[in-house]
Write a protein that holds these residues in place. Structure first.
Motif, mmCIF file in Angstrom:
data_model
loop_
_atom_site.group_PDB
_atom_site.id
_atom_site.type_symbol
_atom_site.label_atom_id
_atom_site.label_comp_id
_atom_site.label_asym_id
_atom_site.label_seq_id
_atom_site.Cartn_x
_atom_site.Cartn_y
_atom_site.Cartn_z
ATOM 1 N N ASN A 1 77.960 14.702 8.421
ATOM 2 C CA ASN A 1 78.432 14.049 7.200
ATOM 3 C C ASN A 1 79.739 14.659 6.714
ATOM 4 O OD1 ASN A 1 77.799 16.358 5.490
ATOM 5 N ND2 ASN A 1 75.668 15.642 5.361
ATOM 6 N N GLY A 2 80.176 15.744 7.326
ATOM 7 C CA GLY A 2 81.503 16.293 7.078
ATOM 8 C C GLY A 2 81.659 17.156 5.849
ATOM 9 N N SER A 3 80.647 17.202 4.994
ATOM 10 C CA SER A 3 80.810 17.907 3.724
ATOM 11 C C SER A 3 80.921 19.422 3.888
ATOM 12 C CB SER A 3 79.639 17.589 2.788
ATOM 13 O OG SER A 3 78.413 18.058 3.326
ATOM 14 N N LEU A 4 80.450 19.946 5.007
ATOM 15 C CA LEU A 4 80.504 21.388 5.276
ATOM 16 C C LEU A 4 81.467 21.725 6.413
ATOM 17 C CD1 LEU A 4 76.628 22.024 5.187
ATOM 18 C CD2 LEU A 4 78.258 22.339 3.304
ATOM 19 N N LEU A 5 82.221 20.740 6.849
ATOM 20 C CA LEU A 5 83.017 20.897 8.062
ATOM 21 C C LEU A 5 84.304 21.691 7.860
ATOM 22 C CD1 LEU A 5 83.264 20.222 11.069
ATOM 23 C CD2 LEU A 5 84.289 18.025 10.421
ATOM 24 N N GLN B 1 85.747 13.954 -1.764
ATOM 25 C CA GLN B 1 86.791 14.897 -1.359
ATOM 26 C C GLN B 1 86.345 15.938 -0.324
ATOM 27 O OE1 GLN B 1 90.051 14.353 -2.292
ATOM 28 N NE2 GLN B 1 90.353 15.775 -0.584
ATOM 29 N N PRO B 2 85.156 16.547 -0.449
ATOM 30 C CA PRO B 2 84.757 17.506 0.585
ATOM 31 C C PRO B 2 84.706 16.890 1.987
ATOM 32 C CG PRO B 2 83.372 17.770 -1.343
ATOM 33 C CD PRO B 2 84.179 16.520 -1.570
ATOM 34 N N VAL B 3 84.341 15.617 2.062
ATOM 35 C CA VAL B 3 84.301 14.946 3.362
ATOM 36 C C VAL B 3 85.717 14.702 3.876
ATOM 37 C CG1 VAL B 3 83.441 12.954 4.652
ATOM 38 C CG2 VAL B 3 82.112 13.874 2.739
ATOM 39 N N LEU B 4 86.605 14.257 3.008
ATOM 40 C CA LEU B 4 88.004 14.071 3.413
ATOM 41 C C LEU B 4 88.617 15.400 3.852
ATOM 42 C CD1 LEU B 4 89.330 11.597 0.678
ATOM 43 C CD2 LEU B 4 88.500 11.070 2.986
ATOM 44 N N ASP B 5 88.263 16.481 3.163
ATOM 45 C CA ASP B 5 88.748 17.801 3.562
ATOM 46 C C ASP B 5 88.233 18.167 4.955
ATOM 47 O OD1 ASP B 5 89.996 18.014 1.111
ATOM 48 O OD2 ASP B 5 88.442 19.298 0.227
ATOM 49 N N GLY B 6 86.983 17.819 5.213
ATOM 50 C CA GLY B 6 86.411 18.093 6.531
ATOM 51 C C GLY B 6 87.090 17.305 7.630
ATOM 52 N N ILE B 7 87.419 16.056 7.328
ATOM 53 C CA ILE B 7 88.113 15.210 8.309
ATOM 54 C C ILE B 7 89.467 15.812 8.675
ATOM 55 C CG2 ILE B 7 89.251 12.967 8.596
ATOM 56 C CD1 ILE B 7 86.931 11.768 6.909
ATOM 57 N N GLU B 8 90.223 16.208 7.672
ATOM 58 C CA GLU B 8 91.546 16.760 7.942
ATOM 59 C C GLU B 8 91.467 18.129 8.614
ATOM 60 O OE1 GLU B 8 94.187 14.833 7.839
ATOM 61 O OE2 GLU B 8 92.650 13.387 7.260
ATOM 62 N N ALA B 9 90.464 18.922 8.239
ATOM 63 C CA ALA B 9 90.288 20.227 8.889
ATOM 64 C C ALA B 9 89.952 20.058 10.363
ATOM 65 C CB ALA B 9 89.185 21.018 8.180
ATOM 66 N N ALA B 10 89.136 19.052 10.665
ATOM 67 C CA ALA B 10 88.789 18.781 12.067
ATOM 68 C C ALA B 10 90.022 18.366 12.854
ATOM 69 C CB ALA B 10 87.720 17.696 12.131
ATOM 70 N N ALA B 11 90.827 17.479 12.268
ATOM 71 C CA ALA B 11 92.054 17.045 12.940
ATOM 72 C C ALA B 11 93.024 18.202 13.128
ATOM 73 C CB ALA B 11 92.714 15.922 12.149
ATOM 74 N N ASP B 12 93.148 19.039 12.107
ATOM 75 C CA ASP B 12 94.044 20.193 12.195
ATOM 76 C C ASP B 12 93.580 21.189 13.248
ATOM 77 O OD1 ASP B 12 95.585 19.112 10.192
ATOM 78 O OD2 ASP B 12 94.746 20.378 8.591
ATOM 79 N N ALA B 13 92.274 21.250 13.479
ATOM 80 C CA ALA B 13 91.729 22.167 14.474
ATOM 81 C C ALA B 13 91.903 21.649 15.898
ATOM 82 C CB ALA B 13 90.249 22.419 14.198
#
Length: 334
Positions: free
Chosen positions: A102-106, A144-156
């Motif tokens: 769900n991306g909230s902890l990603l 927002q926590p999910v959007l943050d997880g999405i961008e963190a995944a892409a950045d990684a």
């Protein structure tokens, strides 16, 4: 070894649930009134250990499995997740390791998981506005926590896809804003028809927004063209935007079933093998593992299960004898 079931379908993909717990309470998966504070989740001793997961994954590769997807519940709740990924990534036959979350902890884990060997991530997000999203997830998270997880995944460096379950009358108004947003971000959005998974989500046909309806809605704003799948058995039908700004996918298990090309098996967190997302029973592998069964014995057991597989629930939906009890999606992942 290549094995085939009763409909000549091979085994290529294994989805491994590492926990039955989740920090969301999405209505279509884990409604709060069923999965409340008194719900009996699996105890630690009933959940497969890292060594048991790795051993089974290795055995499955001898039967043709090339792709692994780690699921839950919410897999990021499992503290040794990075170790699981690192260990299965060392199996030579595994070509691809993905994660559904769900991306909230990603945001805090993406870099670690990428370093461990994770290649792709599918992140669930059912709306961009907080009110709708919180209605969908049981009030457990803002957007927002999910959007943050999405961008963190892409950045990684992870390949990112976003999954949106569309439920008519609940979040169908969020479809176009979601399409517009993820077109601009360069992430593929996959729209998923509301499915009758498990027995607790109150599913009915009237809340299904079909693939045809979704395409008509989106095509009016951004014309689309159909494109070929990336590989045989891909679950999402692919459509590219005619203006060249990316693509979307639609997973149409209800209106256009894809059972005929299904090459997926599912392993629950407690070590049961399910041969369909809508299966009514699983096959206990944990007892075999803990009773000292040899690799040959486990392999023979798996071969017999797959050879006798005849699941095609979505094609038979609504027919007599095909709408009984089903395993909950939170138990085996999507």
């Amino acid at each position: 070894m290549e094995i085939r079931d009763q409909y000549r379908r091979t085994l290529r993909d294994l989805r491994i649930s590492v926990t039955d717990r989740c920090n969301f309470r999405c209505r279509y998966c884990m409604p709060e009134e069923i999965f409340g504070k008194d719900y009996a989740f699996l105890s630690k001793d009933r959940i497969l250990t890292v060594d048991e997961i790795v051993r089974l994954a290795s055995i499955f590769t001898n039967l043709g499995v090339q792709k692994l997807r780690i699921t839950g519940g919410e897999p990021l709740l499992r503290k040794d997740l990075a170790d699981i990924i690192k260990r299965v990534a060392q199996i030579p036959e595994i070509e691809d390791i993905a994660l559904t979350t769900n991306g909230s902890l990603l945001a805090k884990q993406a870099q670690v998981l990428k370093k461990a060997g994770l290649l792709r991530v599918a992140i669930s997000l059912d709306a961009l506005d907080d009110d709708t999203f919180m209605q969908m997830n049981g009030g457990r998270s803002h957007v927002q926590p999910v959007l943050d997880g999405i961008e963190a995944a892409a950045d990684a460096g992870l390949k990112v896809k976003v999954n949106m379950v569309v439920q008519k009358g609940k979040n169908d108004e969020a479809v176009l804003p979601m399409v517009e947003y993820f077109r601009s971000k360069g992430h593929i959005l996959r729209l998923i028809e509301y499915m009758d998974v498990g027995n607790t989500n109150g599913w009915n046909w009237n809340q299904v927004l079909s693939k045809k309806e979704l395409l008509e809605t989106i095509h009016t704003e951004w014309p689309l063209k159909s494109v070929e799948p990336n590989y045989p058995g891909e679950v999402a039908s692919r459509y590219q935007f005619l203006d060249g700004k990316g693509e979307i996918g639609i997973i149409s298990s209800v209106s256009e079933a894809f059972c005929s090309s299904c090459t997926r098996a599912r392993l629950s967190a407690d070590g049961s093998l399910y041969t369909c997302l809508f299966a009514s029973k699983g096959y206990d592998l944990r007892t075999l593992l803990r009773s000292g069964a040899s690799t040959e014995e486990i392999t023979t057991y798996l071969v017999n299960i797959w050879h006798n597989r005849h699941d095609r629930y979505s094609l038979d939906r609504g027919k007599d004898g095909h709408d009984g009890e089903k395993v909950e999606m939170s138990h085996i992942g999507g």
